[in-house]
Write an enzyme that holds these catalytic residues in place. Structure first.
Site, PDB file in Angstrom:
ATOM      1  N   SER A   1       0.890  -1.273   0.056  1.00  0.00           N
ATOM      2  CA  SER A   1       0.027  -0.036  -0.068  1.00  0.00           C
ATOM      3  C   SER A   1       0.885   1.204  -0.122  1.00  0.00           C
ATOM      4  O   SER A   1       1.924   1.184   0.425  1.00  0.00           O
ATOM      5  CB  SER A   1      -0.970   0.016   1.231  1.00  0.00           C
ATOM      6  OG  SER A   1      -1.913  -0.957   1.272  1.00  0.00           O
TER       7      SER A   1
HETATM    8  N1  SAH Z   1      -0.932  -4.912   3.788  1.00  0.00           N
HETATM    9  C1  SAH Z   1      -0.114  -4.902   2.829  1.00  0.00           C
HETATM   10  C2  SAH Z   1      -0.674  -4.776   1.261  1.00  0.00           C
HETATM   11  C3  SAH Z   1      -1.408  -5.918   1.126  1.00  0.00           C
HETATM   12  S1  SAH Z   1      -2.297  -5.849  -0.579  1.00  0.00           S
HETATM   13  C4  SAH Z   1       1.398  -4.577   3.079  1.00  0.00           C
HETATM   14  O1  SAH Z   1       1.542  -3.666   3.764  1.00  0.00           O
HETATM   15  O2  SAH Z   1       2.111  -4.740   2.060  1.00  0.00           O
HETATM   16  C5  SAH Z   1      -3.310  -6.803  -0.075  1.00  0.00           C
HETATM   17  C6  SAH Z   1      -3.328  -8.168   0.153  1.00  0.00           C
HETATM   18  O3  SAH Z   1      -4.143  -9.022   0.656  1.00  0.00           O
HETATM   19  C7  SAH Z   1      -2.723  -9.457  -0.866  1.00  0.00           C
HETATM   20  O4  SAH Z   1      -1.380  -9.705  -0.603  1.00  0.00           O
HETATM   21  C8  SAH Z   1      -3.878 -10.336  -1.085  1.00  0.00           C
HETATM   22  O5  SAH Z   1      -2.972 -11.456  -1.515  1.00  0.00           O
HETATM   23  C9  SAH Z   1      -4.214 -10.332   0.236  1.00  0.00           C
HETATM   24  N2  SAH Z   1      -5.837 -10.900   0.319  1.00  0.00           N
HETATM   25  C10 SAH Z   1      -6.543 -10.794  -0.511  1.00  0.00           C
HETATM   26  N3  SAH Z   1      -7.585 -11.440  -0.220  1.00  0.00           N
HETATM   27  C11 SAH Z   1      -7.458 -12.040   1.004  1.00  0.00           C
HETATM   28  C12 SAH Z   1      -8.132 -13.056   1.758  1.00  0.00           C
HETATM   29  N4  SAH Z   1      -9.443 -13.273   1.646  1.00  0.00           N
HETATM   30  N5  SAH Z   1      -7.331 -13.447   2.888  1.00  0.00           N
HETATM   31  C13 SAH Z   1      -6.116 -12.769   3.219  1.00  0.00           C
HETATM   32  N6  SAH Z   1      -5.521 -12.070   2.334  1.00  0.00           N
HETATM   33  C14 SAH Z   1      -6.210 -11.564   1.259  1.00  0.00           C
END
Ligand code: SAH
Length: 232
Positions: A71
């Site tokens: 993000s």
């Molecule tokens: N918080 C992260 C940003 C992640 S982007 C950081 O600081 O880098 C969103 C993430 O959510 C992705 O890695 C994606 O694979 C994950 N995601 C999407 N749906 C999900 C679910 N149902 N359960 C767990 N993770 C999920």
């Protein structure tokens, strides 16, 4: 907390850029000093691909593989500020991704739990968090179901877009305890479709199934929360 980072000899320069990033976030409206110093402490360059390290301290989202992104720092600071994290709070993150948001939560002295559905991303984040000395409990799976074993949570932060707040996450918020903590746990989640979402804060206000208060904030654009049913 992070005493070392995978060094590439540019640590001083990174530190300076990180200080500039904190000033940028301040000028964009982030005023929570604890959150700003957490952002100022986490080596974001370690969480991005080495080829993108030059851009690690620009206020932008960056690809982390598998169509996912780390993000934008503003978004991390914004979501974290909305939770009002206190030391020792139990915080559940849905969407570990690179591990960056989890590291920021550690810098706030929270007890951090994080779930990721992509095993490869989780393995990478896991290694990095360990290397940097961040104590995060992680789990591979569908974060929409929460993590009942460690509930209730003072805060839940979802870092992917959902059309509606998943019920298990609402149920796993701490109930209000009265006294010093009159309100219960807080869920921060971007709600909406793929075109854009409204950052939403849902606070547990009682013990009943409808005892939640909802507040809406700015618009954002996240990758979607993908639940197990979507995969079938
Ligand atoms: N918080 C992260 C940003 C992640 S982007 C950081 O600081 O880098 C969103 C993430 O959510 C992705 O890695 C994606 O694979 C994950 N995601 C999407 N749906 C999900 C679910 N149902 N359960 C767990 N993770 C999920």
């Amino acid at each position: 907390m992070a005493s070392s980072s995978p060094g590439d000899g540019n640590e001083r320069q990174y530190r300076r850029r990180r200080e500039q990033l904190v000033e940028t976030l301040r000028s964009r409206g982030i005023h929570d000093e604890r959150v700003l110093s957490a952002i100022g402490a986490v080596p974001r360059h370690a969480f991005v691909d080495p080829a993108l390290r030059d851009r690690a301290y620009a206020d932008e989202a960056l690809p982390i593989g598998l169509n996912q992104t780390i993000s934008q720092p503003f978004t991390v600071a914004y979501q974290t500020s909305l939770m009002g994290v206190q030391p020792d709070d139990r915080i559940l993150e849905v969407g570990t991704g690179s591990g960056y948001q989890a590291a920021v939560l550690c810098e706030l002295d929270a007890r951090v739990f994080s779930i990721e559905r992509h095993e490869d991303l989780l393995a990478r984040a896991r290694r990095l968090l360990d290397d940097l000395g961040y104590d995060v409990r992680t789990r591979h799976g569908d974060g929409a179901r929460g993590w009942p074993a460690f509930a209730p949570y003072d805060g839940v932060v979802v870092t992917a877009a959902a059309p509606e707040a998943p019920d298990p996450l609402l149920r796993q918020l701490r109930e209000p305890s009265g006294g010093k903590a009159p309100d219960g746990g807080i869920l921060v989640i971007p709600l909406g479709g793929s075109g854009g979402q409204t950052m939403t804060r849902i606070t547990r206000t009682g013990t009943g199934p409808h005892d939640y208060e909802r507040e809406e904030f700015h618009s954002f654009r996240f990758v979607p929360l993908v639940s197990e049913e979507d995969d079938e």
